[in-house]
Motif scaffolding. Structure first.
Motif, PDB file in Angstrom:
ATOM      1  N   ALA A 140       9.357  79.536  41.340  1.00  0.00           N
ATOM      2  CA  ALA A 140       8.020  79.118  41.778  1.00  0.00           C
ATOM      3  C   ALA A 140       7.437  80.068  42.821  1.00  0.00           C
ATOM      4  O   ALA A 140       6.245  80.408  42.780  1.00  0.00           O
ATOM      5  CB  ALA A 140       8.080  77.695  42.331  1.00  0.00           C
ATOM      6  N   VAL A 141       8.253  80.512  43.772  1.00  0.00           N
ATOM      7  CA  VAL A 141       7.727  81.344  44.863  1.00  0.00           C
ATOM      8  C   VAL A 141       8.009  82.828  44.635  1.00  0.00           C
ATOM      9  O   VAL A 141       7.730  83.642  45.523  1.00  0.00           O
ATOM     10  CB  VAL A 141       8.320  80.902  46.226  1.00  0.00           C
ATOM     11  CG1 VAL A 141       7.975  79.464  46.525  1.00  0.00           C
ATOM     12  CG2 VAL A 141       9.833  81.112  46.259  1.00  0.00           C
ATOM     13  N   GLY A 142       8.537  83.184  43.465  1.00  0.00           N
ATOM     14  CA  GLY A 142       8.871  84.579  43.183  1.00  0.00           C
ATOM     15  C   GLY A 142       7.735  85.553  43.418  1.00  0.00           C
ATOM     16  O   GLY A 142       7.924  86.583  44.088  1.00  0.00           O
ATOM     17  N   PRO A 143       6.533  85.283  42.916  1.00  0.00           N
ATOM     18  CA  PRO A 143       5.424  86.229  43.151  1.00  0.00           C
ATOM     19  C   PRO A 143       5.126  86.449  44.630  1.00  0.00           C
ATOM     20  O   PRO A 143       4.820  87.566  45.055  1.00  0.00           O
ATOM     21  CB  PRO A 143       4.244  85.566  42.428  1.00  0.00           C
ATOM     22  CG  PRO A 143       4.886  84.718  41.371  1.00  0.00           C
ATOM     23  CD  PRO A 143       6.144  84.212  41.983  1.00  0.00           C
ATOM     24  N   PHE A 144       5.223  85.379  45.434  1.00  0.00           N
ATOM     25  CA  PHE A 144       4.979  85.539  46.868  1.00  0.00           C
ATOM     26  C   PHE A 144       6.069  86.383  47.521  1.00  0.00           C
ATOM     27  O   PHE A 144       5.797  87.192  48.411  1.00  0.00           O
ATOM     28  CB  PHE A 144       4.904  84.164  47.535  1.00  0.00           C
ATOM     29  CG  PHE A 144       3.783  83.308  47.023  1.00  0.00           C
ATOM     30  CD1 PHE A 144       2.458  83.588  47.349  1.00  0.00           C
ATOM     31  CD2 PHE A 144       4.036  82.229  46.192  1.00  0.00           C
ATOM     32  CE1 PHE A 144       1.426  82.805  46.873  1.00  0.00           C
ATOM     33  CE2 PHE A 144       3.016  81.445  45.705  1.00  0.00           C
ATOM     34  CZ  PHE A 144       1.701  81.728  46.045  1.00  0.00           C
ATOM     35  N   LEU A 145       7.317  86.189  47.100  1.00  0.00           N
ATOM     36  CA  LEU A 145       8.411  86.996  47.648  1.00  0.00           C
ATOM     37  C   LEU A 145       8.190  88.475  47.349  1.00  0.00           C
ATOM     38  O   LEU A 145       8.458  89.338  48.195  1.00  0.00           O
ATOM     39  CB  LEU A 145       9.746  86.529  47.060  1.00  0.00           C
ATOM     40  CG  LEU A 145      10.230  85.135  47.483  1.00  0.00           C
ATOM     41  CD1 LEU A 145      11.524  84.781  46.748  1.00  0.00           C
ATOM     42  CD2 LEU A 145      10.466  85.088  48.993  1.00  0.00           C
ATOM     43  N   ILE A 146       7.720  88.764  46.130  1.00  0.00           N
ATOM     44  CA  ILE A 146       7.455  90.163  45.774  1.00  0.00           C
ATOM     45  C   ILE A 146       6.336  90.735  46.632  1.00  0.00           C
ATOM     46  O   ILE A 146       6.423  91.860  47.138  1.00  0.00           O
ATOM     47  CB  ILE A 146       7.118  90.266  44.276  1.00  0.00           C
ATOM     48  CG1 ILE A 146       8.348  89.908  43.427  1.00  0.00           C
ATOM     49  CG2 ILE A 146       6.620  91.661  43.929  1.00  0.00           C
ATOM     50  CD1 ILE A 146       9.529  90.815  43.661  1.00  0.00           C
ATOM     51  N   ARG A 147       5.265  89.969  46.823  1.00  0.00           N
ATOM     52  CA  ARG A 147       4.148  90.459  47.639  1.00  0.00           C
ATOM     53  C   ARG A 147       4.583  90.686  49.081  1.00  0.00           C
ATOM     54  O   ARG A 147       4.251  91.700  49.706  1.00  0.00           O
ATOM     55  CB  ARG A 147       2.993  89.464  47.585  1.00  0.00           C
ATOM     56  CG  ARG A 147       2.279  89.435  46.242  1.00  0.00           C
ATOM     57  CD  ARG A 147       1.050  88.555  46.297  1.00  0.00           C
ATOM     58  NE  ARG A 147       0.319  88.603  45.024  1.00  0.00           N
ATOM     59  CZ  ARG A 147      -0.823  87.961  44.791  1.00  0.00           C
ATOM     60  NH1 ARG A 147      -1.366  87.213  45.767  1.00  0.00           N
ATOM     61  NH2 ARG A 147      -1.423  88.051  43.630  1.00  0.00           N
ATOM     62  N   TRP A 148       5.375  89.740  49.629  1.00  0.00           N
ATOM     63  CA  TRP A 148       5.840  89.890  51.005  1.00  0.00           C
ATOM     64  C   TRP A 148       6.777  91.090  51.126  1.00  0.00           C
ATOM     65  O   TRP A 148       6.727  91.817  52.108  1.00  0.00           O
ATOM     66  CB  TRP A 148       6.535  88.607  51.459  1.00  0.00           C
ATOM     67  CG  TRP A 148       5.615  87.419  51.479  1.00  0.00           C
ATOM     68  CD1 TRP A 148       4.253  87.429  51.637  1.00  0.00           C
ATOM     69  CD2 TRP A 148       5.984  86.047  51.324  1.00  0.00           C
ATOM     70  NE1 TRP A 148       3.749  86.148  51.587  1.00  0.00           N
ATOM     71  CE2 TRP A 148       4.781  85.270  51.398  1.00  0.00           C
ATOM     72  CE3 TRP A 148       7.191  85.377  51.142  1.00  0.00           C
ATOM     73  CZ2 TRP A 148       4.797  83.886  51.294  1.00  0.00           C
ATOM     74  CZ3 TRP A 148       7.213  83.989  51.045  1.00  0.00           C
ATOM     75  CH2 TRP A 148       6.011  83.251  51.113  1.00  0.00           C
ATOM     76  N   SER A 149       7.637  91.263  50.112  1.00  0.00           N
ATOM     77  CA  SER A 149       8.559  92.402  50.142  1.00  0.00           C
ATOM     78  C   SER A 149       7.789  93.719  50.064  1.00  0.00           C
ATOM     79  O   SER A 149       8.124  94.692  50.752  1.00  0.00           O
ATOM     80  CB  SER A 149       9.556  92.309  48.976  1.00  0.00           C
ATOM     81  OG  SER A 149      10.316  91.116  49.052  1.00  0.00           O
ATOM     82  N   ALA A 150       6.752  93.764  49.210  1.00  0.00           N
ATOM     83  CA  ALA A 150       5.942  94.986  49.098  1.00  0.00           C
ATOM     84  C   ALA A 150       5.238  95.301  50.415  1.00  0.00           C
ATOM     85  O   ALA A 150       5.170  96.459  50.845  1.00  0.00           O
ATOM     86  CB  ALA A 150       4.927  94.834  47.971  1.00  0.00           C
ATOM     87  N   LEU A 151       4.717  94.269  51.095  1.00  0.00           N
ATOM     88  CA  LEU A 151       4.072  94.484  52.389  1.00  0.00           C
ATOM     89  C   LEU A 151       5.071  94.965  53.433  1.00  0.00           C
ATOM     90  O   LEU A 151       4.772  95.825  54.269  1.00  0.00           O
ATOM     91  CB  LEU A 151       3.399  93.188  52.853  1.00  0.00           C
ATOM     92  CG  LEU A 151       2.169  92.734  52.055  1.00  0.00           C
ATOM     93  CD1 LEU A 151       1.691  91.369  52.547  1.00  0.00           C
ATOM     94  CD2 LEU A 151       1.047  93.765  52.155  1.00  0.00           C
ATOM     95  N   LEU A 152       6.283  94.403  53.366  1.00  0.00           N
ATOM     96  CA  LEU A 152       7.311  94.775  54.337  1.00  0.00           C
ATOM     97  C   LEU A 152       7.767  96.215  54.152  1.00  0.00           C
ATOM     98  O   LEU A 152       8.022  96.935  55.125  1.00  0.00           O
ATOM     99  CB  LEU A 152       8.501  93.821  54.205  1.00  0.00           C
ATOM    100  CG  LEU A 152       9.664  94.025  55.183  1.00  0.00           C
ATOM    101  CD1 LEU A 152       9.203  93.732  56.615  1.00  0.00           C
ATOM    102  CD2 LEU A 152      10.834  93.115  54.823  1.00  0.00           C
ATOM    103  N   LEU A 153       7.838  96.640  52.894  1.00  0.00           N
ATOM    104  CA  LEU A 153       8.334  97.986  52.602  1.00  0.00           C
ATOM    105  C   LEU A 153       7.226  99.036  52.543  1.00  0.00           C
ATOM    106  O   LEU A 153       7.520 100.218  52.380  1.00  0.00           O
ATOM    107  CB  LEU A 153       9.084  97.976  51.261  1.00  0.00           C
ATOM    108  CG  LEU A 153      10.343  97.103  51.203  1.00  0.00           C
ATOM    109  CD1 LEU A 153      10.900  97.079  49.786  1.00  0.00           C
ATOM    110  CD2 LEU A 153      11.401  97.620  52.165  1.00  0.00           C
ATOM    111  N   ARG A 154       5.979  98.620  52.645  1.00  0.00           N
ATOM    112  CA  ARG A 154       4.870  99.577  52.510  1.00  0.00           C
ATOM    113  C   ARG A 154       4.956 100.724  53.526  1.00  0.00           C
ATOM    114  O   ARG A 154       4.678 101.887  53.161  1.00  0.00           O
ATOM    115  CB  ARG A 154       3.537  98.838  52.647  1.00  0.00           C
ATOM    116  CG  ARG A 154       2.332  99.721  52.353  1.00  0.00           C
ATOM    117  CD  ARG A 154       1.041  98.918  52.491  1.00  0.00           C
ATOM    118  NE  ARG A 154       0.942  97.903  51.464  1.00  0.00           N
ATOM    119  CZ  ARG A 154       0.484  98.099  50.239  1.00  0.00           C
ATOM    120  NH1 ARG A 154       0.080  99.321  49.890  1.00  0.00           N
ATOM    121  NH2 ARG A 154       0.413  97.116  49.374  1.00  0.00           N
TER     122      ARG A 154
END
Length: 707
Positions: free
Chosen positions: A427-441
């Motif tokens: 359910a929260v997978g897309p949000f985890l990906i977005r947060w991870s992308a922001l963290l690693l940007r």
């Protein structure tokens, strides 16, 4: 019929897309079919192995555990005189120290009449049935021990000759069938366990002469044995069902994501169908029929692969002497696997079908080609995730609470808790990906390829999340197995060290004069023996090898006195753990295979969907290697997030399972878990090789013009 024809033409017009969708279904269905067939054939073999009552036995006399051989012989003689009785045989069973060819081992000896309807001797590959003073050994036992027909060995101080080699129930243990009189001569190391009676005896009359023994009918006894084996396998089948279900769930996640991507690319086509008169329901049915067709073809291929795999494994088991019965193909079970594949494909396509039916023609003709770029409905997803996590926590606490009275129920609740955590991650997978992308940007500032990856992950997070969730499942199961095996091994070593403070022990309550035994053992210079609280403790003298210690101890103790060796117990526990580990690795491996298929399929469709985007980037100066690195980075991002979450969650549930089973476990093997995470990331990048090559081959002019 129009809907069916439209769906069939859609599949035939794009066979490559159908293959991509069906790959995960093929893998999951093959796993389900192979698991089902192997489990059914294993059940047949184990039931046959657990059926110690011959088919010809019309009645069975079960003596009490403390009945002596002399008393069992007296009961058998009285039974022989009863009307309706044809044959009577007493079955003796015992674990006996055997000396053969300079080595000592523990063999399981069973008495056998040698011939007739009550004999359990199968087809012999060499020699003949045993007479008094002779034995028949199994084929695997002969290979392990090097024994041949005519060899003489010592069992419990009595010399016996190998008369034949053939089919004997072994299952990894050295065994031999001996005559009843030899079993009696071996004394206390052999115990009477059953008395078989053929003919048509009166059970009431048998009860009258059996004394304190229990009398049951032959059919009743065989049914009881079969039921006992089946009950033992409930936990095994339950665990196997969980693994199959998780593999199927992974396939559903992959197929659902794939359908969403494909239908986004076909939005204009579906809109044209609506413009020429197709209703929303017809569009939805067309998508679902297409999914059912792909599920049918993929399921059929998976069933064929599973059937072939199971047949090969069962044939190998028959060759090793583990199975006697012919291969059971279970047609009804295979049909059920095929139906499951079709149903899972339909379920996976439901969200995409509903979205296709809801979109208006005008909006579909002009919308973006990536459905994954649409805004996420955050509130419903977070609500589902929170609810799943709350129920998962309650299930975990309940599993710990009931573990003291029912370990199987505790493990089942732990498995339910883990499944709910996985649902929350979906359910929260897309949000985890977005947060991870922001963290690693910030780490991607110096690389165009990495910046493209982070941007794409934030924009189309659902696509990357589909890869992440199935990778999380596979890594989590592997991490849980790793922690569980490490904990079980440590607990077993601690238990052996606690119960075996020395190389060998002899329980004092199994000998008449413990002090005399210690004195005889200590008389040998290679043996150090002393009397403990409950055991006679035995160690080798300095410089004495374990083999020399065994020989010295067996020479000094009376025949039939049991000697328990720490090394033997540790080896047996290690073998049991290894078998469970191999089974777990095989089942989890399929889940990881499905996950890697998901990486390849999702990235391949992602490249096809972003063909114009990649072409524009190439026209602006991005190199071929840059596009390849971008796709590889997308796979690495999904694998990194999946590995981190999977190792964390799997480690936690591995510790939880050990706690439910009452094992201390110790510290988790962090080094092994780190290697697991790095290995999954590297494997995911390798799985992205084909999409990487496809992305690098996109030509700027062709891609910009393509649609």
């Amino acid at each position: 019929m129009i809907v069916i024809r439209a769906a069939a033409r859609s599949v035939l017009r794009r066979p490559g897309q159908a293959v991509l969708i069906g790959m995960a279904i093929v893998a999951a269905t093959a796993f389900a079919a192979a698991s089902l067939l192997i489990a059914l054939n294993a059940r047949t073999a184990l039931v046959a192995f657990g059926m110690s009552t011959p088919t010809a036995a019309g009645a069975v006399v079960i003596p009490p555990s403390d009945l002596t051989s002399e008393a069992a012989t007296e009961i058998a003689e009285r039974v022989r005189t009863l009307p309706g009785v044809d044959e009577v045989a007493v079955e003796y069973l015992g674990d006996v120290e055997v000396q053969l060819g300079g080595t000592t081992a523990v063999w399981k000896l069973t008495s056998d009449p040698g011939s007739g309807p009550l004999s359990g001797i199968g087809e012999l590959s060499a020699g003949s049935a045993p007479e008094a003073g002779e034995v028949v050994i199994g084929t695997s036992t002969a290979e392990r021990s090097g024994a041949t027909v005519g060899d003489v060995f010592v069992a419990g101080g009595r010399e016996l000759t190998v008369a034949g080699i053939g089919q004997v129930h072994e299952f990894g243990q050295d065994v031999a069938l001996i005559r009843e009189e030899d079993a009696v001569a071996l004394g206390g190391s052999m115990a009477p366990v059953q008395i078989f009676v053929t003919g048509d005896p009166d059970l009431d009359v048998l009860n009258a002469v059996a004394g304190e023994s229990t009398v049951v009918g032959g059919e009743e006894r065989r049914a009881e044995e079969a039921r006992s084996v089946t009950d033992t396998l409930v936990g095994v089948f339950g665990a196997l069902s969980v693994f199959v279900g998780l593999a199927v769930l992974s396939a559903v996640v992959i197929v659902s994501s794939t359908f969403r991507i494909l239908l986004a690319r076909r939005a204009a086509e579906l809109a044209l169908l609506r413009c020429v008169g197709a209703s929303r329901a017809q569009v939805r049915r067309s998508v679902l029929v297409e999914a059912a067709f792909i599920g049918l073809v993929g399921g059929a291929a998976g069933v064929a692969v599973g059937l072939a795999t199971a047949a090969v494994l069962v044939t190998a088991a028959r060759g090793a002497g583990l199975l006697d019965a012919p291969f059971d193909a279970a047609p009804a079970g295979l049909i059920a696997c095929l139906v499951l594949a079709v149903c899972c494909s339909i379920v996976a396509a439901l969200p995409a079908a509903r979205a296709a039916g809801r979109t208006s023609p005008v909006a579909a003709l002009g919308e973006a080609r990536s459905s994954d770029a649409r805004p996420l409905r955050g509130a419903p997803r977070l609500l589902v995730a929170v609810a799943a996590l709350v129920v998962a926590a309650l299930a975990a606490f309940a599993g710990v609470a009931v573990a003291s009275t029912d370990e199987f129920l505790g493990l089942a609740l732990a498995a339910l808790s883990g499944t709910l955590v996985f649902a929350a991650l979906v359910a929260v997978g897309p949000f985890l990906i977005r947060w991870s992308a922001l963290l690693l940007r910030p780490l991607a500032s110096g690389s165009v390829a990495l910046r493209l990856t982070m941007s794409n992950a934030s924009r189309a997070s659902r696509r990357t999340a589909a890869m992440t969730t199935v990778l999380t499942l596979g890594v989590g199961l592997t991490a849980a197995l790793t922690v569980g095996v490490a904990g079980a091994s440590a607990d077993a070593e601690e238990s052996v060290a606690r119960n075996f403070p020395t190389a060998a022990i002899i329980p004092v309550d199994l000998v008449d004069d413990p002090d005399a035994v210690v004195e005889r053992l200590s008389a040998d210079p290679s043996v150090e023996a002393r009397l403990g609280e409950a055991d006679i403790l035995i160690d080798p003298a300095p410089g004495v090898t374990p083999e020399a210690l065994r020989s010295a101890v067996l020479d000094r103790v009376d025949p039939g006195v049991p000697v328990y060796w720490a090394a033997d117990v540790q080896a047996g526990i290690g073998q049991t753990i290894l078998i469970g580990q191999l089974i777990g690795v095989a089942t989890i491996g399929v889940t990881l295979l499905v996950a890697m298929i998901g990486v390849t399929v999702t990235l391949a469709l992602s490249v096809a969907e972003r063909r114009q985007e990649i072409a524009l980037l190439r026209a602006l100066g991005v190199s071929r290697s840059g596009t390849r690195r971008s796709v590889a980075a997308e796979a690495a991002l999904a694998a990194t997030v999946g590995s981190a979450i999977g190792v964390t969650v799997g480690c936690g549930y591995g510790v939880l399972a050990l706690h439910i089973l009452g094992m201390a476990g110790g510290m988790p093997p962090f080094g092994t878990l780190a290697v697991l995470g790095v290995g999954v990331i590297a494997t995911s990048v390798l799985a992205a090789v084909a999409p990487m090559r496809a992305a690098s081959r996109v030509q700027p002019a062709i891609g910009v013009a393509a649609r």
